[in-house]
Design a protein around this motif. Structure first.
Motif, PDB file in Angstrom:
ATOM      1  N   VAL A 285      41.973  36.781  40.668  1.00 45.98           N
ATOM      2  CA  VAL A 285      41.939  35.559  41.321  1.00 45.98           C
ATOM      3  C   VAL A 285      41.272  34.696  40.407  1.00 45.98           C
ATOM      4  CG1 VAL A 285      40.956  34.125  43.295  1.00 45.98           C
ATOM      5  CG2 VAL A 285      42.287  36.205  43.595  1.00 45.98           C
ATOM      6  N   ALA A 286      40.233  34.785  39.711  1.00 39.48           N
ATOM      7  CA  ALA A 286      39.319  34.128  38.951  1.00 39.48           C
ATOM      8  C   ALA A 286      40.075  33.464  37.672  1.00 39.48           C
ATOM      9  CB  ALA A 286      37.819  34.690  38.605  1.00 39.48           C
ATOM     10  N   ASP A 287      41.026  34.569  37.039  1.00 39.97           N
ATOM     11  CA  ASP A 287      41.777  34.421  36.081  1.00 39.97           C
ATOM     12  C   ASP A 287      42.826  33.477  36.154  1.00 39.97           C
ATOM     13  OD1 ASP A 287      39.968  36.103  34.528  1.00 39.97           O
ATOM     14  OD2 ASP A 287      41.494  37.709  34.515  1.00 39.97           O
ATOM     15  N   SER A 288      43.357  33.388  37.400  1.00 44.38           N
ATOM     16  CA  SER A 288      44.402  32.430  37.745  1.00 44.38           C
ATOM     17  C   SER A 288      44.042  30.809  37.757  1.00 44.38           C
ATOM     18  CB  SER A 288      44.957  32.635  39.183  1.00 44.38           C
ATOM     19  OG  SER A 288      44.143  32.414  40.229  1.00 44.38           O
ATOM     20  N   GLY A 289      42.757  30.719  37.798  1.00 42.41           N
ATOM     21  CA  GLY A 289      42.180  29.270  37.594  1.00 42.41           C
ATOM     22  C   GLY A 289      41.736  28.850  38.965  1.00 42.41           C
ATOM     23  N   PHE A 306      31.224  40.309  44.361  1.00 45.03           N
ATOM     24  CA  PHE A 306      32.077  40.083  43.022  1.00 45.03           C
ATOM     25  C   PHE A 306      32.613  38.559  42.968  1.00 45.03           C
ATOM     26  CE2 PHE A 306      33.094  44.702  43.064  1.00 45.03           C
ATOM     27  CZ  PHE A 306      32.380  44.858  41.768  1.00 45.03           C
ATOM     28  N   CYS A 307      32.806  37.965  44.133  1.00 47.23           N
ATOM     29  CA  CYS A 307      33.171  36.364  44.318  1.00 47.23           C
ATOM     30  C   CYS A 307      31.900  35.727  43.545  1.00 47.23           C
ATOM     31  CB  CYS A 307      33.189  36.098  45.638  1.00 47.23           C
ATOM     32  SG  CYS A 307      34.780  36.433  46.101  1.00 47.23           S
ATOM     33  N   GLU A 308      30.769  36.198  43.961  1.00 44.26           N
ATOM     34  CA  GLU A 308      29.315  35.510  43.547  1.00 44.26           C
ATOM     35  C   GLU A 308      29.309  35.580  41.835  1.00 44.26           C
ATOM     36  OE1 GLU A 308      26.647  33.994  45.639  1.00 44.26           O
ATOM     37  OE2 GLU A 308      28.650  33.642  46.604  1.00 44.26           O
ATOM     38  N   ARG A 309      29.644  37.009  41.707  1.00 43.30           N
ATOM     39  CA  ARG A 309      29.377  37.189  40.105  1.00 43.30           C
ATOM     40  C   ARG A 309      30.573  35.984  39.406  1.00 43.30           C
ATOM     41  NH1 ARG A 309      30.230  43.198  37.689  1.00 43.30           N
ATOM     42  NH2 ARG A 309      28.444  43.421  38.780  1.00 43.30           N
ATOM     43  N   TYR A 310      31.619  35.998  39.808  1.00 42.72           N
ATOM     44  CA  TYR A 310      32.554  35.380  39.120  1.00 42.72           C
ATOM     45  C   TYR A 310      32.560  33.683  39.545  1.00 42.72           C
ATOM     46  CZ  TYR A 310      34.865  39.342  37.240  1.00 42.72           C
ATOM     47  OH  TYR A 310      35.027  40.340  36.434  1.00 42.72           O
ATOM     48  N   LYS A 311      31.361  33.364  40.300  1.00 37.68           N
ATOM     49  CA  LYS A 311      31.224  32.094  40.633  1.00 37.68           C
ATOM     50  C   LYS A 311      32.525  31.409  41.509  1.00 37.68           C
ATOM     51  CE  LYS A 311      27.506  30.566  38.054  1.00 37.68           C
ATOM     52  NZ  LYS A 311      26.896  31.867  38.237  1.00 37.68           N
ATOM     53  N   LEU A 312      33.086  32.258  42.345  1.00 37.74           N
ATOM     54  CA  LEU A 312      33.837  31.690  43.425  1.00 37.74           C
ATOM     55  C   LEU A 312      33.475  31.239  44.720  1.00 37.74           C
ATOM     56  CD1 LEU A 312      36.712  34.623  42.724  1.00 37.74           C
ATOM     57  CD2 LEU A 312      36.720  32.232  41.902  1.00 37.74           C
ATOM     58  N   MET A 313      33.858  30.080  45.449  1.00 32.47           N
ATOM     59  CA  MET A 313      33.382  29.626  46.567  1.00 32.47           C
ATOM     60  C   MET A 313      34.229  30.418  47.473  1.00 32.47           C
ATOM     61  SD  MET A 313      33.540  26.079  48.039  1.00 32.47           S
ATOM     62  CE  MET A 313      31.840  25.179  48.336  1.00 32.47           C
ATOM     63  N   VAL A 314      33.574  30.898  48.848  1.00 34.28           N
ATOM     64  CA  VAL A 314      34.298  31.699  49.459  1.00 34.28           C
ATOM     65  C   VAL A 314      34.078  30.879  50.982  1.00 34.28           C
ATOM     66  CG1 VAL A 314      34.554  33.894  50.871  1.00 34.28           C
ATOM     67  CG2 VAL A 314      33.974  33.726  48.567  1.00 34.28           C
ATOM     68  N   LEU A 315      35.318  30.680  51.658  1.00 35.16           N
ATOM     69  CA  LEU A 315      35.331  29.866  53.052  1.00 35.16           C
ATOM     70  C   LEU A 315      36.060  30.980  53.963  1.00 35.16           C
ATOM     71  CD1 LEU A 315      36.573  26.328  52.411  1.00 35.16           C
ATOM     72  CD2 LEU A 315      34.708  26.901  53.740  1.00 35.16           C
ATOM     73  N   LYS A 316      35.450  30.938  55.152  1.00 29.43           N
ATOM     74  CA  LYS A 316      36.385  31.649  56.242  1.00 29.43           C
ATOM     75  C   LYS A 316      36.805  30.835  57.272  1.00 29.43           C
ATOM     76  CE  LYS A 316      35.650  35.336  59.467  1.00 29.43           C
ATOM     77  NZ  LYS A 316      34.735  36.220  60.507  1.00 29.43           N
ATOM     78  N   THR A 340      48.034  39.751  42.852  1.00 27.93           N
ATOM     79  CA  THR A 340      48.122  38.864  41.651  1.00 27.93           C
ATOM     80  C   THR A 340      48.491  37.762  42.294  1.00 27.93           C
ATOM     81  OG1 THR A 340      50.223  39.708  41.485  1.00 27.93           O
ATOM     82  CG2 THR A 340      48.694  40.842  39.982  1.00 27.93           C
ATOM     83  N   VAL A 341      48.026  36.463  41.855  1.00 33.87           N
ATOM     84  CA  VAL A 341      48.020  35.359  42.489  1.00 33.87           C
ATOM     85  C   VAL A 341      48.953  34.318  41.492  1.00 33.87           C
ATOM     86  CG1 VAL A 341      47.062  33.075  42.932  1.00 33.87           C
ATOM     87  CG2 VAL A 341      45.887  35.445  43.350  1.00 33.87           C
TER      88      VAL A 341
END
Length: 544
Positions: A285-289, A306-316, A340-341
């Protein structure tokens, strides 16, 4: 033992426990009576000075509102004839979104007139013929009252929109329309498609947050979600978004299997492979931009790590309808599960930030540019009842916008149209020769209910107002209506009080149709209600 008398006639034909009412006194007059009771309830809520009703429904929810559609919905009316009026009100609410009160109150007034005529000795059929002639004539007269040049308008011109929306919003929130109308107009214009006929009411959302006051209300281009983000990332600008409907978590497989582990190393490896797998999915997901993951279900602990590690914001977003709107706002395609995205499935947002408004944390998703298709009106108020009532006012405004996208013609408001209709219809009744002229005259008189009610609700002398309105209209000033603030009759084009032609047209049509339906009934036959014995009320307990 004596012989039991056999029931005869209709008693012998129907099951025992039925009810049968027939004839003028039993069926027709009783039906009219029930409908009159309903319209008496709604009538005092008509117009900007209308009183509020406090309705507590079967679930103990409290409604404090003057919105007729809500009142009749929550009253759970049992009487079959009054239900016909309720259906007419609902049809008006769904078709136009405003004017349900006019429909129900006017229908009640017409039935009051019909009762007087029946007592005079007219047959219901003659009344129906007269009323049908009258409504056809009303539609004719109404078209002649349309303001010239109002049939063409630019639906993106804010001032024009506010002019047409003011009356609908003022009837719910009198005195507040100057604050609310610009907000609603802005919100509607922002989401108006290229072809305004395709305007979708669902694209203007309402977010209600306790605290603050009316002057704190704003519009947001995008969405306002109640609740915080899941991880520690609280703000992000110009980011790509991936939407996953099934939740971000390690999924259990469809088939059941047994894993035999012989040594401690194997156990460690087993745990590591699960971690590696989750990391691989998040990395994809992170690699897809994408910088934001929006989940439709639970977010697992490991996935979040892992989302935190890759600096991704998570919304529910738990609601699937809200998730669909989010996809509409951002232009994303909802994926079933992590994997894969495809870059085409990503959406875009200008900014997502967590803000604290009145003690509640909300996530604001903004999308200023691009094909913006959802706008949120953020309402602030001190109590839930006030917020609910504000929401109904916004709802009415948005529905009015939808109606004016289809037909922007306007007629004078503030009871000017009704008095003119009453005057012209009265003249028309003199040209008729049959008994139906009495019914047409009663139909004309029924229009007086509107200025009378508006004046009474504002605490003015109704008789004086009506007679001076008639005098002004007779001298040719067809745009004279009631100025409720000053308690005098004035030209409504100077006061800028206009009603939409479609609202009036449908309200009067539905009211006349409902009345004719009620008058056509001459017998009521009710079977015995199904089900077991009624639930007994619990006796009042002692204080001990």
């Amino acid at each position: 033992m004596g012989l039991q008398a056999q029931p005869y006639g209709i008693q012998g034909m129907l099951k025992e426990g039925h009810k049968h009412l027939s004839g003028l006194d039993e069926a027709v007059v009783k039906n009219i009576d029930a409908c009159k009771q309903l319209s008496t309830i709604t009538r005092t809520s008509l117009g900007p000075n209308g009183m509020n009703k406090m309705v507590i429904n079967h679930l103990d929810k409290l409604f404090v509102t003057s919105d007729t559609a809500t009142i009749v919905n929550e009253l759970e009316i049992q009487h079959p004839a009054a239900k016909i009026l309720v259906l007419a009100g609902k049809a008006q609410q769904e078709e136009i979104g405003d004017g349900a009160n006019l429909t129900v109150s006017f229908a009640g007034e017409l039935l009051q007139g019909a009762e007087d005529l029946i007592r005079m000795g007219l047959h219901p059929s003659e009344i129906i013929i007269g009323y049908t002639k009258a409504i056809n004539k009303v539609v004719e007269i109404l078209q002649g009252l349309v303001e010239e040049g109002s049939d063409t308008m630019d639906v993106r011109n804010k001032d024009e929109v506010i002019l047409r929306m003011k009356a609908a919003v003022a009837s719910k929130q009198y005195g507040q329309e100057s604050i609310l109308c610009p907000l609603i107009a802005d919100a509607c214009i922002q989401v108006c498609p290229k072809n305004p006929v395709n305007f979708n009411v669902d694209n203007v959302r309402v977010a209600k947050l306790l605290g603050g006051g009316l002057h704190n209300c704003t519009t947001v281009r995008g969405m306002v979600l109640k609740g915080d983000t899941v991880g520690s990332m609280k703000r992000i600008e110009k980011a790509k978004v991936v939407v996953i409907a099934g939740g971000v978590d390690t999924t259990a497989t469809e088939t059941k299997g047994t894993v035999l582990i012989h040594s401690a190393e194997q156990l460690e490896n087993y745990a590591k492979t699960e971690e590696a797998k989750v990391e691989e999915l998040i990395k994809a997901v992170a690699d897809s931009g994408a910088k934001v993951i929006v989940s439709g279900a639970a977010v697992g602990e490991m996935a979040l790590h892992f989302c935190e590690r890759y600096k991704l914001m998570v919304l529910k977003i738990a609601s699937k309808f809200e998730l669909r709107r989010f996809c509409r706002t951002t232009g994303a395609v909802a994926l079933l599960k992590l994997g894969t995205v495809n870059p085409d499935d990503l959406g875009h947002v200008d900014s997502i930030s967590v803000e604290e408004i009145g003690g509640a944390r909300v996530t604001v998703v903004r999308n200023e540019e691009g094909g913006n298709s959802v706008t949120t009106v953020l309402l602030r108020g001190s109590t839930d009842s006030i917020l609910d009532d504000l929401e109904r006012a916004v709802d009415d405004g948005v529905n009015t916008y939808k109606a004016l996208c289809r037909d922007s013609r306007i007629v004078p408001g503030a009871a000017a149209t009704e008095i003119e209709l009453a005057r012209k219809l009265k003249e028309f009744s003199f040209t008729e020769t049959g008994l139906d002229q009495y019914a047409i005259a009663k139909f004309a008189e029924s229009f007086e209910m509107i200025p009378k009610t508006l004046a009474e609700n504002a605490g003015l002398n109704a008789m004086e107002i009506i007679s001076s309105l008639y005098a002004d209209h007779a001298s040719g000033n067809v745009k004279v209506g009631i100025d409720l603030e000053e308690g005098a009759c004035k030209d409504v084009s100077t006061l800028n009080i206009w009603d939409l032609y479609v609202t009036k047209f449908h309200a009067l049509k539905y009211a006349a149709d409902a009345v004719c339906t009620v008058l056509r009934v001459d017998q009521i036959i009710m079977s015995k209600p199904a089900g077991g014995p009624a639930r007994r009320e619990q006796q009042a307990m002692d204080e001990d």
